[in-house]
Design an enzyme around this catalytic site. Sequence first.
Site, PDB file in Angstrom:
ATOM      1  N   HIS A  19      42.313  41.349  43.527  1.00 24.52           N
ATOM      2  CA  HIS A  19      41.455  42.375  42.912  1.00 24.52           C
ATOM      3  C   HIS A  19      40.373  42.800  43.912  1.00 24.52           C
ATOM      4  CE1 HIS A  19      39.222  44.700  40.170  1.00 24.52           C
ATOM      5  NE2 HIS A  19      39.125  43.880  39.139  1.00 24.52           N
ATOM      6  N   HIS A  44      36.818  48.110  41.734  1.00 28.11           N
ATOM      7  CA  HIS A  44      35.905  48.214  40.586  1.00 28.11           C
ATOM      8  C   HIS A  44      34.546  47.541  40.729  1.00 28.11           C
ATOM      9  CE1 HIS A  44      39.880  48.741  38.147  1.00 28.11           C
ATOM     10  NE2 HIS A  44      39.635  49.736  38.966  1.00 28.11           N
ATOM     11  N   TYR A  66      33.654  44.664  42.169  1.00 26.27           N
ATOM     12  CA  TYR A  66      33.552  43.199  42.181  1.00 26.27           C
ATOM     13  C   TYR A  66      33.491  42.689  43.629  1.00 26.27           C
ATOM     14  CZ  TYR A  66      34.170  43.948  37.270  1.00 26.27           C
ATOM     15  OH  TYR A  66      33.978  44.390  35.978  1.00 26.27           O
TER      16      TYR A  66
HETATM   17  C1  FMN Z   1      39.221  46.326  28.473  1.00 23.67           C
HETATM   18  C2  FMN Z   1      39.512  46.573  29.929  1.00 23.67           C
HETATM   19  C3  FMN Z   1      39.502  45.522  30.813  1.00 23.67           C
HETATM   20  C4  FMN Z   1      39.813  45.731  32.167  1.00 23.67           C
HETATM   21  N1  FMN Z   1      39.852  44.653  33.012  1.00 23.67           N
HETATM   22  C5  FMN Z   1      40.309  44.817  34.275  1.00 23.67           C
HETATM   23  C6  FMN Z   1      40.551  43.682  35.103  1.00 23.67           C
HETATM   24  O1  FMN Z   1      40.376  42.516  34.713  1.00 23.67           O
HETATM   25  N2  FMN Z   1      41.002  43.917  36.359  1.00 23.67           N
HETATM   26  C7  FMN Z   1      41.220  45.181  36.833  1.00 23.67           C
HETATM   27  O2  FMN Z   1      41.628  45.342  37.988  1.00 23.67           O
HETATM   28  N3  FMN Z   1      41.027  46.270  36.060  1.00 23.67           N
HETATM   29  C8  FMN Z   1      40.600  46.114  34.788  1.00 23.67           C
HETATM   30  N4  FMN Z   1      40.480  47.203  33.978  1.00 23.67           N
HETATM   31  C9  FMN Z   1      40.911  48.539  34.461  1.00 23.67           C
HETATM   32  C10 FMN Z   1      42.393  48.771  34.103  1.00 23.67           C
HETATM   33  O3  FMN Z   1      43.251  47.955  34.866  1.00 23.67           O
HETATM   34  C11 FMN Z   1      42.817  50.231  34.309  1.00 23.67           C
HETATM   35  O4  FMN Z   1      42.733  50.557  35.663  1.00 23.67           O
HETATM   36  C12 FMN Z   1      41.939  51.183  33.524  1.00 23.67           C
HETATM   37  O5  FMN Z   1      41.888  50.810  32.154  1.00 23.67           O
HETATM   38  C13 FMN Z   1      42.423  52.632  33.637  1.00 23.67           C
HETATM   39  O6  FMN Z   1      43.692  52.765  33.111  1.00 23.67           O
HETATM   40  P1  FMN Z   1      43.908  53.436  31.658  1.00 23.67           P
HETATM   41  O7  FMN Z   1      43.303  54.802  31.719  1.00 23.67           O
HETATM   42  O8  FMN Z   1      45.415  53.455  31.519  1.00 23.67           O
HETATM   43  O9  FMN Z   1      43.236  52.567  30.649  1.00 23.67           O
HETATM   44  C14 FMN Z   1      40.124  47.022  32.636  1.00 23.67           C
HETATM   45  C15 FMN Z   1      40.115  48.093  31.733  1.00 23.67           C
HETATM   46  C16 FMN Z   1      39.823  47.883  30.391  1.00 23.67           C
HETATM   47  C17 FMN Z   1      39.872  49.050  29.444  1.00 23.67           C
END
Ligand code: FMN
Length: 396
Positions: free
Chosen positions: A184, A187, A189
């Site tokens: 990862h 975002h 981190y």
């Molecule tokens: C509740 C939630 C938790 C997430 N946790 C992570 C995570 O642990 N690791 C990560 O790389 N992205 C995380 N994301 C981002 C998602 O992997 C994804 O990139 C993001 O939701 C955009 O895609 P979507 O529009 O299909 O939801 C999270 C997103 C949401 C909504």
Amino acid sequence: MAEASSQGPTLFSPFKMGKFNLSHRVVLAPMTRCRALNGLPQPALAEYYTQRSTNGGFLITEGTLVSDTGAGFPHVPGIYNDEQVEAWKKVVDAVHAKGAIIFCQLWHVGRASHEVYQPGGGSPISSTDVPISRRWRILLPDASHATYPKPRRLETPEILQVVEHYRQAALNAIRAGFDGIEIHGAHGYLIDQFLKDGINDRTDEYGGSLANRCKFLLQVVQAVVGAVGADRVGVRISPAIDHLDAVDSAPLTLGLGVIERLNKLQQDWGSKLTYLHVTQPRYAAYGQTESGKPGSDEEEAVFMRTLRNAYRGTFVASGGYTRELGIHAVASRDADLVSYGRLFISNPDLVLRLKLNAPLTRYNRKTFYTQDPVVGYTDYPFLSNANGKEEPLSRL
Ligand SMILES: Cc1cc2nc3c(=O)[nH]c(=O)nc-3n(C[C@H](O)[C@H](O)[C@H](O)COP(=O)(O)O)c2cc1C
């Protein structure tokens, strides 16, 4: 938009991702769900992931901690001790029994933490000692929110110890039966805190130039690949996402800089990483726009296409994909695979629904990070028992 050409790939056509034979291109995006009580995957996680498993489908787990300093949310799973490895085995076995492939996402939040999550109540670690701004709030274990505290800047020699945590976590993940791991690097981190020039203010060999800012990520990649092999490692980046103040003055240059270096490593190894996973600028979560300077759809598509064309390997796109956008991305070869996040939370049988163009259930943000093992987690309906309650995609 065209559904798919008769010759070209479609969202539902098979794909060979390195040594893995995928039966379709719809991937479960990694998502933190806060249901791993005290860091241990529970039976509810096995249920959640098997609900989203398809034969030949590809899942990426929620962010999973590489060390006890890595947490910034309540009840996130770890993969740094034997008890966690044993608990993950049950989840992985259940997913494999459904014929799916599962990678473990290795995570350290860096400064996106709080003393309550740190061993001994210490300060979170980072590339910097500047805290995340008051624009953002951290979720605490008692469900309240707080501002982010001042982090402790890692001393140069300490950084290799953190790299070693990733290496050991990758070995643990393979021991737990995972098919591979995702690093990862996105975002806001820890790894992103080194990559972005809006955060990284170091004056040692990990700061300043683009090469220096990439150094920590590349050391992690090399350590992990040395431990488990390139064909079991994916990397995630989000150069254009400013979540948690992760701003860069030149996102495209940063993305291309990372890719150029990954390409070079792949060439040196004579083998490829399993994939590169990129979050696209339009992704907005928590009700806030996450792209610092949102461009037009076309600008953002060009951004992703430029990275996709530069990377020599499998490209996974994430962020705001609807059925139509996912079909278009694969058909136009802008992505090999598309990862779905929020829609997969509320539609355990998302692959089937997308295939049938069936209505999609709306997700409930309020239960994204709660701890109930059922509500908002494993109780979203399947088509077979939905009773026509779903809302149309256009309403999401
Ligand atoms: C509740 C939630 C938790 C997430 N946790 C992570 C995570 O642990 N690791 C990560 O790389 N992205 C995380 N994301 C981002 C998602 O992997 C994804 O990139 C993001 O939701 C955009 O895609 P979507 O529009 O299909 O939801 C999270 C997103 C949401 C909504």
